[in-house]
Design a protein around this motif. Structure first.
Motif, PDB file in Angstrom:
ATOM      1  N   GLN A  58     142.379 111.066 103.674  1.00 24.90           N
ATOM      2  CA  GLN A  58     143.270 110.256 103.595  1.00 24.90           C
ATOM      3  C   GLN A  58     144.386 110.736 102.636  1.00 24.90           C
ATOM      4  N   CYS A  59     144.260 112.200 102.574  1.00 19.52           N
ATOM      5  CA  CYS A  59     145.377 112.957 101.830  1.00 19.52           C
ATOM      6  C   CYS A  59     146.189 113.558 102.702  1.00 19.52           C
ATOM      7  N   ARG A  60     147.388 112.949 102.870  1.00 21.32           N
ATOM      8  CA  ARG A  60     148.235 113.165 103.784  1.00 21.32           C
ATOM      9  C   ARG A  60     149.877 113.034 103.342  1.00 21.32           C
ATOM     10  N   LEU A  61     150.111 113.810 102.446  1.00 23.73           N
ATOM     11  CA  LEU A  61     151.520 114.059 101.976  1.00 23.73           C
ATOM     12  C   LEU A  61     152.597 114.461 103.152  1.00 23.73           C
ATOM     13  N   PRO A  62     153.626 114.255 103.205  1.00 25.05           N
ATOM     14  CA  PRO A  62     154.408 114.374 104.143  1.00 25.05           C
ATOM     15  C   PRO A  62     154.528 116.040 104.634  1.00 25.05           C
ATOM     16  N   GLY A  63     154.232 116.379 105.714  1.00 24.95           N
ATOM     17  CA  GLY A  63     154.254 117.617 106.306  1.00 24.95           C
ATOM     18  C   GLY A  63     153.263 118.491 105.651  1.00 24.95           C
ATOM     19  N   TRP A 215     136.440 101.853 107.923  1.00 25.64           N
ATOM     20  CA  TRP A 215     136.449 100.624 108.380  1.00 25.64           C
ATOM     21  C   TRP A 215     137.850  99.778 108.075  1.00 25.64           C
ATOM     22  N   LEU A 216     138.185  99.773 106.758  1.00 25.06           N
ATOM     23  CA  LEU A 216     139.291  99.214 106.461  1.00 25.06           C
ATOM     24  C   LEU A 216     140.694  99.928 106.919  1.00 25.06           C
ATOM     25  N   ASP A 217     140.552 100.971 107.125  1.00 29.16           N
ATOM     26  CA  ASP A 217     141.609 101.781 107.700  1.00 29.16           C
ATOM     27  C   ASP A 217     141.934 101.432 109.317  1.00 29.16           C
ATOM     28  N   ASP A 218     140.473 101.350 109.907  1.00 30.85           N
ATOM     29  CA  ASP A 218     140.827 100.677 111.349  1.00 30.85           C
ATOM     30  C   ASP A 218     141.148  99.298 111.490  1.00 30.85           C
ATOM     31  N   MET A 219     140.842  98.640 110.340  1.00 34.86           N
ATOM     32  CA  MET A 219     141.456  97.049 110.419  1.00 34.86           C
ATOM     33  C   MET A 219     142.684  96.937 110.136  1.00 34.86           C
ATOM     34  N   GLY A 220     143.447  98.162 109.667  1.00 38.64           N
ATOM     35  CA  GLY A 220     144.761  98.050 109.387  1.00 38.64           C
ATOM     36  C   GLY A 220     145.211  97.617 107.782  1.00 38.64           C
ATOM     37  N   TYR A 221     143.959  97.365 106.858  1.00 40.92           N
ATOM     38  CA  TYR A 221     144.153  97.062 105.546  1.00 40.92           C
ATOM     39  C   TYR A 221     145.271  97.743 104.878  1.00 40.92           C
ATOM     40  N   GLY A 390     150.530 104.152  95.963  1.00 43.07           N
ATOM     41  CA  GLY A 390     150.351 105.049  94.788  1.00 43.07           C
ATOM     42  C   GLY A 390     149.370 105.952  94.955  1.00 43.07           C
ATOM     43  N   ARG A 391     148.884 106.323  96.085  1.00 43.37           N
ATOM     44  CA  ARG A 391     147.915 107.246  96.558  1.00 43.37           C
ATOM     45  C   ARG A 391     148.363 108.334  97.602  1.00 43.37           C
ATOM     46  N   PHE A 392     147.625 109.403  97.601  1.00 38.95           N
ATOM     47  CA  PHE A 392     147.953 110.303  98.899  1.00 38.95           C
ATOM     48  C   PHE A 392     147.953 109.675 100.035  1.00 38.95           C
ATOM     49  N   CYS A 393     147.700 108.715 100.474  1.00 38.73           N
ATOM     50  CA  CYS A 393     147.641 108.013 101.911  1.00 38.73           C
ATOM     51  C   CYS A 393     149.002 107.465 102.290  1.00 38.73           C
ATOM     52  N   GLY A 394     149.479 106.695 101.282  1.00 42.17           N
ATOM     53  CA  GLY A 394     150.633 105.936 101.544  1.00 42.17           C
ATOM     54  C   GLY A 394     152.035 106.481 101.165  1.00 42.17           C
ATOM     55  N   VAL A 395     151.869 107.353 100.305  1.00 40.05           N
ATOM     56  CA  VAL A 395     153.295 107.660  99.638  1.00 40.05           C
ATOM     57  C   VAL A 395     154.226 108.500 100.731  1.00 40.05           C
ATOM     58  N   ALA A 396     153.939 109.041 101.695  1.00 40.66           N
ATOM     59  CA  ALA A 396     154.632 109.793 102.505  1.00 40.66           C
ATOM     60  C   ALA A 396     155.596 108.428 103.099  1.00 40.66           C
TER      61      ALA A 396
END
Length: 440
Positions: A58-63, A215-221, A390-396
């Motif tokens: 889930q650590c996916r900063l832009p680029g 699971w929650l990621d697959d479910m779109g949460y 507020g996390r590495f997965c969504g800030v991008a």
């Protein structure tokens, strides 16, 4: 650095650098101010055994997605710091470290940002992006002042390891992610821990063959916007679910801690010298936390059935301990408690921002980080738009949204500047809280 920029970004953590990356991709002139060094918050406000509670993938900063070889693992503190500093070094960010912004106000040409540096002075900008985060001021309840002077007190921001505290038993107040993980850290070190249990929910680490996060990621949460919730404010300010990534990841089960010798109490309600009082809500809080965890499992079961997924069956959680009684009082000296760890959260300090964009609670009024003041933005707030904001997965996603908004706004204004507003008076500190007493 003196002069005018299209954008000034204040804060050089993951949110500020993400904003910078997306602004650079659009060719937007900007500068990033960081009062310390990139990643310092992770190094300075996390204990030695700290690790992420979300998987590395889930650590996916832009680029810059997670570059390691353990995507399903959980980076520890020093690896997190290294990841952020590698991100800083991988791109030519216009980052200036060691510069603290001390005042932000509106001017006839947009905004003026003052700094403590006599050499750098003041900057002006058409837009300002505030990436200073929500965890600025450690909060300790005023009742802490009534503890005996020989009891050592430390906020979770200053806790490092069990050896930091004097010999004796330890009271941990608060059961959010920090409180539960610090209680476990002390418990595993062989310290007798007393834990004041609050209302934070919990979540299982794994269920039916996978990490619950997967699971929650697959479910779109994690892609669900805050505007999709009927109770947006309740969601935004809700305590995080407690779980841990320690030693490869596992549940945090307070009942199991109690079974193994930890002493649990309800919420701390009062201090009178060496005598503490607690609410009679321990059973309720434990049951409520379990109910949330089991409710998440229900939603996963529904998803598996609806999509005909071949997943192994897993028996549901059975409580391993129930409180026979709920202690209402505790004598510190009789129990041998010599230190208290306050895991009571953080507050915001926006007194340096002289722009009227805050509500009665001091929270910025915004939609997806775009505030009610044209040209002023926030990034990195919990649930700014999604769970991952507020996390590495969504800030991008938030950084790209703001960069696109700034680009379109800059085109519309085409050199025109905003009309000056009336500066907002500074906010006094909340009298309920006081600064923490740290270990000498």
């Amino acid at each position: 650095m003196n002069g005018h920029h299209t954008v000034v970004v204040v804060g050089g953590g993951q949110a500020g650098l993400s904003a910078s990356h997306c602004l650079s991709a659009r060719g937007i002139d900007h500068v990033v101010l960081e009062r310390d060094t990139a990643g310092h918050e992770w190094a300075d406000r996390r204990w030695d055994s700290f690790c992420l509670v979300t998987p590395n993938w889930q650590c996916r900063l832009p680029g810059f997605p997670y570059p390691g070889d353990d995507p399903d693992g959980f980076m520890v503190r020093d690896e997190i710091v290294a990841y952020l500093r590698a991100y800083r070094n991988a791109f030519d960010f216009p980052l200036i470290e060691g510069i603290e912004a001390t005042r932000l106000r509106r001017t006839g040409r947009g905004f003026q940002v003052s700094t403590v540096s006599t050499s750098e002075g003041e900057l002006t900008a058409d837009h300002v992006v505030l990436a200073t985060g929500p965890y600025q001021v450690p909060l300790i309840p005023r009742m802490a002042e009534r503890l005996p002077s020989d009891v050592v007190q430390v906020h979770s921001a200053d806790y490092r390891n069990p050896e930091q505290l004097p010999p004796g038993e330890v009271l941990v107040v608060g059961t959010g992610q920090s409180g539960c993980q610090i209680a476990e850290d002390l418990h595993l070190a062989g310290r007798r821990v007393h834990l004041a249990v609050g209302s934070a929910p919990r979540v299982a680490r794994r269920y039916r063959g996978r990490d619950v996060v997967a699971w929650l990621d697959d479910m779109g949460y994690y892609r669900r916007g805050i505007d999709e919730f009927a109770d947006a404010d309740a969601v935004r300010f809700r305590a995080n679910h407690y779980v841990t990534g320690r030693d490869g990841g596992r549940d945090i089960d307070l009942r199991a801690f109690a079974r193994d010798g930890m002493r649990l109490y309800g919420r701390l309600t009062g201090i009178n010298g060496g005598r503490l009082t607690f609410a009679q809500d321990l059973s309720h809080n434990l049951d409520a936390a379990d109910a949330v965890s089991e409710g998440i499992k229900d939603s996963i079961d529904t998803w598996i059935t609806a999509h005909a997924i071949d997943a192994p069956h897993e028996d549901r959680y059975v409580p391993v301990w129930q409180p026979d009684t709920e202690p209402s009082e505790l004598d510190l000296h009789t129990s041998g408690i010599t230190s208290v760890v306050w895991s009571t959260g953080f507050g915001r300090d926006h007194r340096w921002i002289e722009v009227p964009v805050f509500d009665g609670r001091g929270y910025p009024t915004h939609e997806r980080g775009v505030t009610s003041c044209p040209g002023l933005y926030f990034i990195g707030l919990p649930w700014q738009h999604t769970w991952g904001s507020g996390r590495f997965c969504g800030v991008a996603d938030d950084a790209e949204y703001l960069a696109a908004h700034i680009a379109s706004t800059s085109r519309r204004t085409d050199g025109l500047h905003w009309i000056a507003g009336t500066p907002e008076s500074t906010y006094p500190a909340d009298e309920y809280w006081t600064a923490p007493r740290t270990v000498a």
